[in-house]
Design an enzyme around this catalytic site. Structure first.
Site, PDB file in Angstrom:
ATOM      1  N   HIS A 149     105.714  19.069   1.410  1.00 20.15           N
ATOM      2  CA  HIS A 149     104.772  18.560   2.405  1.00 20.15           C
ATOM      3  C   HIS A 149     103.936  17.458   1.768  1.00 20.15           C
ATOM      4  O   HIS A 149     103.433  17.613   0.652  1.00 20.15           O
ATOM      5  CB  HIS A 149     103.857  19.682   2.900  1.00 20.15           C
ATOM      6  CG  HIS A 149     104.573  20.763   3.660  1.00 20.15           C
ATOM      7  ND1 HIS A 149     105.065  20.585   4.933  1.00 20.15           N
ATOM      8  CD2 HIS A 149     104.889  22.039   3.318  1.00 20.15           C
ATOM      9  CE1 HIS A 149     105.650  21.698   5.344  1.00 20.15           C
ATOM     10  NE2 HIS A 149     105.557  22.597   4.380  1.00 20.15           N
ATOM     11  N   CYS A 191     107.202  14.337   4.837  1.00 19.59           N
ATOM     12  CA  CYS A 191     106.481  13.503   5.797  1.00 19.59           C
ATOM     13  C   CYS A 191     105.882  12.294   5.055  1.00 19.59           C
ATOM     14  O   CYS A 191     105.422  12.425   3.919  1.00 19.59           O
ATOM     15  CB  CYS A 191     105.372  14.302   6.464  1.00 19.59           C
ATOM     16  SG  CYS A 191     105.965  15.694   7.465  1.00 19.59           S
TER      17      CYS A 191
END
Length: 320
Positions: A149, A191
């Site tokens: 992440h 991301c």
């Protein structure tokens, strides 16, 4: 006759392995660092991501001794797993990614920003074992794949630490000064992945991110039996491309990047090439994904001369 046969075998071994050592001075050697930074069972897919890369490069000949595998969450031993000791990336569960041949070098709390930076720069504690060291040199091509992440120019480790693009860039600069690599291929599936490569400034680095700034990197599908998403969308489609690669493949980085379509990823991958001396169309995927080892044979006789000490010893024995 037996003595002569043994002598000939010793000569062959000397020439064979000696030529390997001499040839290695002018040849690249391939290493890989595969990093899952995410903790907890719901990040199951990130373990499947790194294991997909792991099995690909092992199939193409890179040995475990030149692969550093870092897994922040030990999914196979997690009590929530419906299949202990197994990791799957497909709903049909026909391929266990975690078997007896998987060697994890950093596990659980060992996967930290400090250990990752120590690994890249070679600044280890004296007690650090060999399997936790990146023993590269100036002829090494290093593949680095990281998944987890992240946000704008940072990626989370263990859900409480952050590694920034500046941190990685400075580590690469130290590697360059120490002559610890020839080329680096940095790949991130997170991301805003492309922002992780923004601050790189050292030559010889090719960088590819699965999503641009402000974009997410999505999972591909959920396995209802496991109870979690089992692989990310970018890695899932990368797996289809990897199946086409062989050790003699002529597929290039350009072929690789053109394989991904924004419509199927719901994001726009970005390739950074300004620090790399070759164009993507000239760079073979096997430069980073496949082993370069090959056998060499000595076709001529090796002439060996006895040393002076050996001659003296023989003369003394004859005199006595």
């Amino acid at each position: 006759m037996l003595c002569m046969a043994r002598f000939a075998l010793c000569c062959w071994c000397f020439v064979h392995f000696g030529s390997l050592a001499l040839g290695a001075e002018n040849e690249r050697n391939n290493w890989a660092v595969l990093v899952d930074t995410s903790r907890y069972f719901y990040n199951y897919r990130h373990v499947a991501n790194v294991l997909t890369f792991y099995h690909t490069i092992k199939r193409l000949g890179i040995p475990d001794s030149q692969i550093i595998l870092m897994m922040a969450e030990d999914i196979p031993c997690n009590s929530r797993s419906a299949q202990p000791g197994m990791v799957f990336r497909e709903s049909v569960q026909d391929e266990n990614l975690y078997g007896e041949d998987v060697e994890v070098d950093y596990r659980g709390d060992e996967v930290s920003t400090e250990n990752f930076l120590r690994l890249l720069t070679g600044r280890h504690l004296p007690s650090t074992p060999r399997n936790k060291r990146l023993l590269t040199d100036e002829m090494s091509n290093v593949l680095i794949f990281i998944t987890g992440h992240s946000g704008d120019e940072f990626i989370k480790f263990q859900d409480w630490e952050e590694l920034t693009s500046n941190d990685v860039a400075d580590a690469f600069q130290q590697m360059h000064k120490q002559r610890r690599y020839r080329n680096i291929f940095w790949i991130s599936d997170t991301c805003q992945a492309a922002t992780l490569q923004n601050q790189f400034y050292t030559p010889g680095i090719l960088a590819y991110g699965s999503s641009g700034k402000g974009q997410n990197s999505y999972s591909h599908h959920v396995d209802s039996h496991i109870g979690a998403a089992v692989i990310d969308r970018w890695t899932y489609y990368a797996m289809d491309f990897f199946k086409r690669i062989t050790t003699s493949s002529d597929l290039t980085v350009e072929h690789f990047t053109s394989h991904f379509k924004p419509a199927m990823l719901h994001s726009q991958p970005e390739l950074r090439t300004d620090l790399f001396q070759w164009s993507p169309s000239q760079t073979m995927m096997t430069e980073f994904f496949a082993s370069t080892g090959r056998m060499r044979f000595q076709s001529a006789l090796l002439v060996m001369q006895a040393s002076n000490s050996s001659s003296s010893s023989s003369s003394s024995s004859s005199s006595s």
